[in-house]
Scaffold this motif. Structure first.
Motif, PDB file in Angstrom:
ATOM      1  N   ARG A   1       4.056   3.739  18.548  1.00 37.46           N
ATOM      2  CA  ARG A   1       4.370   2.544  17.731  1.00 37.46           C
ATOM      3  C   ARG A   1       3.771   1.290  18.374  1.00 37.46           C
ATOM      4  O   ARG A   1       3.244   0.427  17.692  1.00 37.46           O
TER       5      ARG A   1
ATOM      6  N   ARG B   1      15.208   6.848  12.687  1.00 40.10           N
ATOM      7  CA  ARG B   1      14.736   6.753  14.069  1.00 40.10           C
ATOM      8  C   ARG B   1      15.257   5.451  14.697  1.00 40.10           C
ATOM      9  O   ARG B   1      15.570   4.482  13.992  1.00 40.10           O
TER      10      ARG B   1
ATOM     11  N   ASP C   1      12.107   8.945   9.135  1.00 40.18           N
ATOM     12  CA  ASP C   1      11.603   7.553   9.134  1.00 40.18           C
ATOM     13  C   ASP C   1      12.755   6.546   9.063  1.00 40.18           C
ATOM     14  O   ASP C   1      12.684   5.466   9.642  1.00 40.18           O
TER      15      ASP C   1
ATOM     16  N   ARG D   1      10.720  13.544   5.738  1.00 40.06           N
ATOM     17  CA  ARG D   1      10.101  12.334   6.290  1.00 40.06           C
ATOM     18  C   ARG D   1      10.987  11.108   6.046  1.00 40.06           C
ATOM     19  O   ARG D   1      11.141  10.259   6.916  1.00 40.06           O
TER      20      ARG D   1
ATOM     21  N   ARG E   1      -1.172   8.761  11.238  1.00 35.57           N
ATOM     22  CA  ARG E   1      -1.731  10.078  10.948  1.00 35.57           C
ATOM     23  C   ARG E   1      -2.894  10.393  11.906  1.00 35.57           C
ATOM     24  O   ARG E   1      -3.034  11.520  12.375  1.00 35.57           O
TER      25      ARG E   1
ATOM     26  N   ASP F   1       7.547  -0.503   8.460  1.00 30.88           N
ATOM     27  CA  ASP F   1       8.232  -1.521   9.271  1.00 30.88           C
ATOM     28  C   ASP F   1       7.430  -2.803   9.360  1.00 30.88           C
ATOM     29  O   ASP F   1       7.559  -3.563  10.301  1.00 30.88           O
TER      30      ASP F   1
HETATM   31  O1   DC Z   1       2.429   6.249   4.355  1.00 33.97           O
HETATM   32  P1   DC Z   1       2.186   7.645   4.954  1.00 33.97           P
HETATM   33  O2   DC Z   1       2.896   8.729   4.221  1.00 33.97           O
HETATM   34  O3   DC Z   1       0.730   7.931   5.108  1.00 33.97           O
HETATM   35  O4   DC Z   1       2.811   7.555   6.406  1.00 33.97           O
HETATM   36  C1   DC Z   1       2.810   8.648   7.272  1.00 33.97           C
HETATM   37  C2   DC Z   1       3.951   8.563   8.244  1.00 33.97           C
HETATM   38  O5   DC Z   1       3.697   7.505   9.168  1.00 33.97           O
HETATM   39  C3   DC Z   1       5.322   8.287   7.648  1.00 33.97           C
HETATM   40  O6   DC Z   1       6.049   9.472   7.427  1.00 33.97           O
HETATM   41  C4   DC Z   1       6.015   7.458   8.702  1.00 33.97           C
HETATM   42  C5   DC Z   1       4.900   6.865   9.505  1.00 33.97           C
HETATM   43  N1   DC Z   1       4.751   5.419   9.322  1.00 33.97           N
HETATM   44  C6   DC Z   1       5.583   4.619  10.065  1.00 33.97           C
HETATM   45  O7   DC Z   1       6.445   5.111  10.762  1.00 33.97           O
HETATM   46  N2   DC Z   1       5.427   3.270  10.014  1.00 33.97           N
HETATM   47  C7   DC Z   1       4.486   2.712   9.234  1.00 33.97           C
HETATM   48  N3   DC Z   1       4.329   1.378   9.212  1.00 33.97           N
HETATM   49  C8   DC Z   1       3.654   3.532   8.429  1.00 33.97           C
HETATM   50  C9   DC Z   1       3.819   4.900   8.488  1.00 33.97           C
END
Ligand code: DC
Length: 233
Positions: free
Chosen positions: A110, A188, A185, A181, A44, A132
């Motif tokens: 990432r 991808r 998520d 989302r 974020r 992940d």
């Molecule tokens: O947990 P959150 O809703 O605050 O996460 C926000 C976004 O960050 C979520 O839509 C996908 C990404 N995210 C991710 O890809 N890998 C992670 N380890 C944590 C979050």
């Protein structure tokens, strides 16, 4: 002198949006006296910067190299700063909500977050939440949990949470954001949301908050690890 420790203790909780990861991870961290790390807050934070700099992907590498973000993680909260400005609230805005999954799918983002997560977990015992962590970031974590719940239950929880904060949102808007989302998520190419083979799955649809926290703590308490013994009250 305390016994020689192999490395810090790492507990990860992965799962989709609205499954209750944050509240659960914070409570597990509080009761077991561990630090809480919110990996989503990092994605974020970078999304906030990306939007602030005009969504220009060609500038992303420079932005990631000199990002100026600071993350403070304690047992019950995660705070994010950009320079001297606290942006803990800003990273939960509608615009960040709408773009964070796309930004989190970018390889360079990432890689940066993975490095940061390994750094913050190097010297302290932690509970981390994300998507992940058990599969890619900490494949050797001491404990892996995958927290899930029915999509409607997750949308309702997120809705209640946001209404509780005084935000003006409809259940339809929240449901759509959670579904979108989930889709991005999970589909991808790099590090999709996925349960690690050795993660313990907990479906919280019909569990109370206390029940889901207790399940995790009991599992930890009853499973010896090579790393350390956790004192859970
Ligand atoms: O947990 P959150 O809703 O605050 O996460 C926000 C976004 O960050 C979520 O839509 C996908 C990404 N995210 C991710 O890809 N890998 C992670 N380890 C944590 C979050």
């Amino acid at each position: 002198m305390p016994g020689k420790r192999k490395r810090s203790l790492i507990i990860v909780i992965d799962g989709p949006a609205g499954a209750g990861k944050s509240t659960t991870a914070k409570e597990v961290a509080r009761r077991a006296d561990l630090d809480y790390v919110d990996s989503g807050a990092m994605y974020r934070g970078f999304t906030y910067l990306y939007l602030k700099h005009g969504k220009d992907r060609s500038r992303l590498k420079d932005l990631l190299d000199s990002h100026g973000l600071r993350f403070e993680f304690h047992s019950t909260e995660a705070r994010v700063y950009h320079g001297d400005t606290e942006i803990t609230g800003d990273i939960r805005s509608d615009s960040v909500n709408s773009h964070v999954s796309d930004v989190a799918a970018m390889e360079e983002v990432r890689n940066t977050v993975r490095k940061l997560l390994r750094q913050v977990s190097r010297d302290s015992d932690v509970v981390l939440e994300g998507r992940d962590l058990g599969t890619v970031v900490f494949p050797d974590a001491d404990f892996k949990f995958f927290l899930t719940a029915d999509p409607e239950a997750r949308a309702l929880r997120r809705y209640d949470e946001r209404i509780g904060k005084g935000e003006q949102v409809s259940l339809d808007q929240v449901r759509e954001n959670v579904e979108t989302r989930d889709r991005i998520d999970s589909n991808r190419d790099i590090a999709p949301l996925m349960k690690a083979d050795d993660a313990v799955e907990i479906d919280s649809t019909f569990l109370t908050f206390e029940e889901q926290v207790t399940r995790i703590l009991q599992y930890i308490r009853n499973t010896p690890t090579a790393t350390t013994k956790i004192d859970i009250s």
